[in-house]
Design a protein around this motif. Structure first.
Motif, PDB file in Angstrom:
ATOM      1  N   VAL A 175      13.128   9.792  11.757  1.00  0.00           N
ATOM      2  CA  VAL A 175      12.172   9.798  10.643  1.00  0.00           C
ATOM      3  C   VAL A 175      12.381   8.569   9.764  1.00  0.00           C
ATOM      4  CG1 VAL A 175      11.464  11.045   8.568  1.00  0.00           C
ATOM      5  CG2 VAL A 175      11.917  12.299  10.677  1.00  0.00           C
ATOM      6  N   ALA A 176      13.643   8.207   9.539  1.00  0.00           N
ATOM      7  CA  ALA A 176      13.936   7.031   8.713  1.00  0.00           C
ATOM      8  C   ALA A 176      13.464   5.735   9.372  1.00  0.00           C
ATOM      9  CB  ALA A 176      15.436   6.949   8.423  1.00  0.00           C
ATOM     10  N   LEU A 177      13.453   5.690  10.688  1.00  0.00           N
ATOM     11  CA  LEU A 177      13.004   4.478  11.384  1.00  0.00           C
ATOM     12  C   LEU A 177      11.505   4.248  11.240  1.00  0.00           C
ATOM     13  CD1 LEU A 177      15.123   4.537  14.670  1.00  0.00           C
ATOM     14  CD2 LEU A 177      15.313   2.935  12.769  1.00  0.00           C
ATOM     15  N   ASN A 178      10.772   5.246  10.780  1.00  0.00           N
ATOM     16  CA  ASN A 178       9.345   5.019  10.504  1.00  0.00           C
ATOM     17  C   ASN A 178       9.138   4.013   9.371  1.00  0.00           C
ATOM     18  OD1 ASN A 178       7.520   7.029  12.129  1.00  0.00           O
ATOM     19  ND2 ASN A 178       9.293   8.228  11.508  1.00  0.00           N
ATOM     20  N   ALA A 179      10.192   3.775   8.610  1.00  0.00           N
ATOM     21  CA  ALA A 179      10.093   2.767   7.554  1.00  0.00           C
ATOM     22  C   ALA A 179       9.933   1.359   8.116  1.00  0.00           C
ATOM     23  CB  ALA A 179      11.332   2.829   6.656  1.00  0.00           C
ATOM     24  N   VAL A 180      10.282   1.159   9.395  1.00  0.00           N
ATOM     25  CA  VAL A 180      10.081  -0.154  10.018  1.00  0.00           C
ATOM     26  C   VAL A 180       8.587  -0.477  10.073  1.00  0.00           C
ATOM     27  CG1 VAL A 180      10.456  -1.528  12.101  1.00  0.00           C
ATOM     28  CG2 VAL A 180      12.196   0.092  11.351  1.00  0.00           C
ATOM     29  N   ALA A 181       7.778   0.509  10.469  1.00  0.00           N
ATOM     30  CA  ALA A 181       6.327   0.296  10.499  1.00  0.00           C
ATOM     31  C   ALA A 181       5.773   0.076   9.098  1.00  0.00           C
ATOM     32  CB  ALA A 181       5.641   1.483  11.161  1.00  0.00           C
ATOM     33  N   CYS A 182       6.335   0.773   8.125  1.00  0.00           N
ATOM     34  CA  CYS A 182       5.884   0.570   6.737  1.00  0.00           C
ATOM     35  C   CYS A 182       6.228  -0.827   6.250  1.00  0.00           C
ATOM     36  CB  CYS A 182       6.518   1.614   5.829  1.00  0.00           C
ATOM     37  SG  CYS A 182       6.097   3.323   6.244  1.00  0.00           S
ATOM     38  N   ALA A 183       7.406  -1.304   6.609  1.00  0.00           N
ATOM     39  CA  ALA A 183       7.804  -2.653   6.191  1.00  0.00           C
ATOM     40  C   ALA A 183       6.974  -3.723   6.878  1.00  0.00           C
ATOM     41  CB  ALA A 183       9.290  -2.871   6.484  1.00  0.00           C
ATOM     42  N   ALA A 184       6.484  -3.435   8.072  1.00  0.00           N
ATOM     43  CA  ALA A 184       5.676  -4.418   8.793  1.00  0.00           C
ATOM     44  C   ALA A 184       4.314  -4.648   8.150  1.00  0.00           C
ATOM     45  CB  ALA A 184       5.487  -3.980  10.246  1.00  0.00           C
ATOM     46  N   THR A 185       3.880  -3.753   7.277  1.00  0.00           N
ATOM     47  CA  THR A 185       2.588  -3.930   6.618  1.00  0.00           C
ATOM     48  C   THR A 185       2.641  -4.949   5.474  1.00  0.00           C
ATOM     49  OG1 THR A 185       3.047  -2.095   5.094  1.00  0.00           O
ATOM     50  CG2 THR A 185       1.936  -1.571   7.167  1.00  0.00           C
ATOM     51  N   ILE A 186       3.834  -5.365   5.084  1.00  0.00           N
ATOM     52  CA  ILE A 186       3.954  -6.323   3.982  1.00  0.00           C
ATOM     53  C   ILE A 186       3.496  -7.690   4.465  1.00  0.00           C
ATOM     54  CG2 ILE A 186       5.544  -7.452   2.381  1.00  0.00           C
ATOM     55  CD1 ILE A 186       7.327  -5.015   2.580  1.00  0.00           C
ATOM     56  N   ARG A 187       2.629  -8.304   3.705  1.00  0.00           N
ATOM     57  CA  ARG A 187       2.219  -9.667   3.988  1.00  0.00           C
ATOM     58  C   ARG A 187       1.989 -10.410   2.684  1.00  0.00           C
ATOM     59  NH1 ARG A 187      -3.916  -9.551   6.367  1.00  0.00           N
ATOM     60  NH2 ARG A 187      -4.298  -7.340   6.082  1.00  0.00           N
ATOM     61  N   LYS A 188       1.922 -11.719   2.814  1.00  0.00           N
ATOM     62  CA  LYS A 188       1.797 -12.548   1.618  1.00  0.00           C
ATOM     63  C   LYS A 188       0.454 -12.303   0.969  1.00  0.00           C
ATOM     64  CE  LYS A 188       2.245 -17.294  -0.039  1.00  0.00           C
ATOM     65  NZ  LYS A 188       2.445 -18.705   0.346  1.00  0.00           N
ATOM     66  N   GLU A 189       0.496 -11.990  -0.317  1.00  0.00           N
ATOM     67  CA  GLU A 189      -0.730 -11.693  -1.061  1.00  0.00           C
ATOM     68  C   GLU A 189      -1.366 -12.983  -1.524  1.00  0.00           C
ATOM     69  OE1 GLU A 189      -3.023 -10.866  -4.774  1.00  0.00           O
ATOM     70  OE2 GLU A 189      -1.064 -11.797  -4.707  1.00  0.00           O
ATOM     71  N   GLN A 190      -2.676 -13.149  -1.224  1.00  0.00           N
ATOM     72  CA  GLN A 190      -3.424 -14.326  -1.621  1.00  0.00           C
ATOM     73  C   GLN A 190      -4.136 -14.052  -2.935  1.00  0.00           C
ATOM     74  OE1 GLN A 190      -6.043 -15.331   1.547  1.00  0.00           O
ATOM     75  NE2 GLN A 190      -4.414 -15.560   3.049  1.00  0.00           N
ATOM     76  N   ARG A 191      -4.092 -15.020  -3.806  1.00  0.00           N
ATOM     77  CA  ARG A 191      -4.690 -14.863  -5.129  1.00  0.00           C
ATOM     78  C   ARG A 191      -6.074 -15.484  -5.153  1.00  0.00           C
ATOM     79  NH1 ARG A 191      -0.905 -12.946  -8.519  1.00  0.00           N
ATOM     80  NH2 ARG A 191       1.257 -13.160  -7.876  1.00  0.00           N
ATOM     81  N   TYR A 192      -6.923 -14.917  -5.953  1.00  0.00           N
ATOM     82  CA  TYR A 192      -8.298 -15.360  -6.051  1.00  0.00           C
ATOM     83  C   TYR A 192      -8.644 -15.594  -7.505  1.00  0.00           C
ATOM     84  CZ  TYR A 192      -8.279 -13.430  -1.413  1.00  0.00           C
ATOM     85  OH  TYR A 192      -7.957 -13.149  -0.135  1.00  0.00           O
ATOM     86  N   SER A 193      -9.539 -16.529  -7.741  1.00  0.00           N
ATOM     87  CA  SER A 193      -9.934 -16.901  -9.098  1.00  0.00           C
ATOM     88  C   SER A 193     -11.204 -16.156  -9.479  1.00  0.00           C
ATOM     89  CB  SER A 193     -10.177 -18.412  -9.184  1.00  0.00           C
ATOM     90  OG  SER A 193     -10.695 -18.757 -10.444  1.00  0.00           O
ATOM     91  N   LYS A 194     -11.251 -15.627 -10.697  1.00  0.00           N
ATOM     92  CA  LYS A 194     -12.439 -14.941 -11.177  1.00  0.00           C
ATOM     93  C   LYS A 194     -13.572 -15.924 -11.444  1.00  0.00           C
ATOM     94  CE  LYS A 194      -9.884 -11.142 -13.291  1.00  0.00           C
ATOM     95  NZ  LYS A 194      -9.618 -10.419 -14.556  1.00  0.00           N
ATOM     96  N   LEU A 195     -13.242 -17.177 -11.753  1.00  0.00           N
ATOM     97  CA  LEU A 195     -14.275 -18.158 -12.026  1.00  0.00           C
ATOM     98  C   LEU A 195     -15.056 -18.522 -10.776  1.00  0.00           C
ATOM     99  CD1 LEU A 195     -12.283 -20.537 -14.391  1.00  0.00           C
ATOM    100  CD2 LEU A 195     -13.881 -18.729 -15.028  1.00  0.00           C
TER     101      LEU A 195
END
Length: 258
Positions: A175-195
């Motif tokens: 059950v604890a190894l399911n955290a590997v799949a959860c960690a794989a969802t992390i990716r670099k967040e891209q920022r966007y400008s409201k203007l």
């Protein structure tokens, strides 16, 4: 705009991942309440000592979060989180085959360190994807603590009755190894400008040809003056007005010109 929408919906995947990690975190602690009587018999120890050892994973998970945050400044969040998940699950599986209190305590301590390496990057990822609605997103993710404390001990209790002591730890580690799949969802967040109305500001090179063409067109419309073709002498003034004469009022000058 499509990329911005994709990143927005991916934030809900990160929330689900944190929900699962919180489920695992509190589920491990509550599951030890089912396993402690059997552990006392197998390790030939008392409840106080075994209970103290079983509290090590949860304590280290939250105590080491500031140090993990400092470690993440120069390392990949996804790699750190996945490594921690593998470490946590592997150590929990190994705990079922250990018969010594010291080795069991060390193994549970490593499991807590691994879980801390997983939960900290996921928490930062939720914060990055939901900057304005972080409280709501984090509240939904924290419901995993409630779900884990209710469901996982029941699963371990049934596993202990059906399969025995070692398989129960195997299931807990799985059950604890399911955290590997959860960690794989992390990716670099891209920022966007409201203007820019949702257009992303990425690291892609900006096309400056449009701006250069506008600058060329603006300069082409201006008259070009060659210093070599300027008149050598100023134009002759009409009448008796000379360059050395005192400056006349505007009305007088107009009359003189007429």
């Amino acid at each position: 705009m499509a990329a911005a929408r994709s990143m927005f919906f991916w934030g809900y995947v990160i929330v689900l991942s944190k929900f699962t990690v919180c489920f695992i975190d509190t589920g491990i602690v509550k599951s030890f309440g089912v396993l402690i009587p059997t552990m006392v018999e197998r390790l030939d120890s008392d409840y106080a000592t075994v209970g103290l050892i079983c509290s090590i994973p949860s304590a280290l998970t939250h105590l080491l979060c500031p140090f993990v945050k400092y470690f993440l400044t120069e390392n990949n969040h996804r790699a750190v989180a996945m490594s921690g998940a593998v470490l946590c699950g592997s150590c929990l599986i190994a705990c079922g085959f250990l018969g010594n209190l010291i080795s069991l305590g060390v193994c549970l301590g490593l499991a807590g360190i691994g879980l801390s390496m997983t939960i900290t990057p996921i928490h930062l990822s939720v914060k990055a994807h939901f900057q304005e609605k972080f409280v709501l997103a984090n509240t939904v993710a924290l419901y995993g603590y409630t779900a884990g404390s209710v469901l996982l001990p029941v699963l371990i209790e049934r596993s202990l009755e059906a399969y025995g002591y070692y398989p129960a730890f195997l299931i807990l580690g799985g059950v604890a190894l399911n955290a590997v799949a959860c960690a794989a969802t992390i990716r670099k967040e891209q920022r966007y400008s409201k203007l820019d109305e949702g257009h992303k500001q990425s690291d892609d090179p900006v096309d400056l040809s449009v701006y250069r063409q506008e600058e060329v067109s603006d300069t082409s419309q201006q008259p070009f003056r060659d210093p070599g073709k300027l008149p050598a002498k100023s134009p002759r003034l009409p009448g008796n007005i000379s360059e050395t004469s005192p400056r006349l009022p505007e009305t007088s000058r107009r009359l003189a010109c007429n």
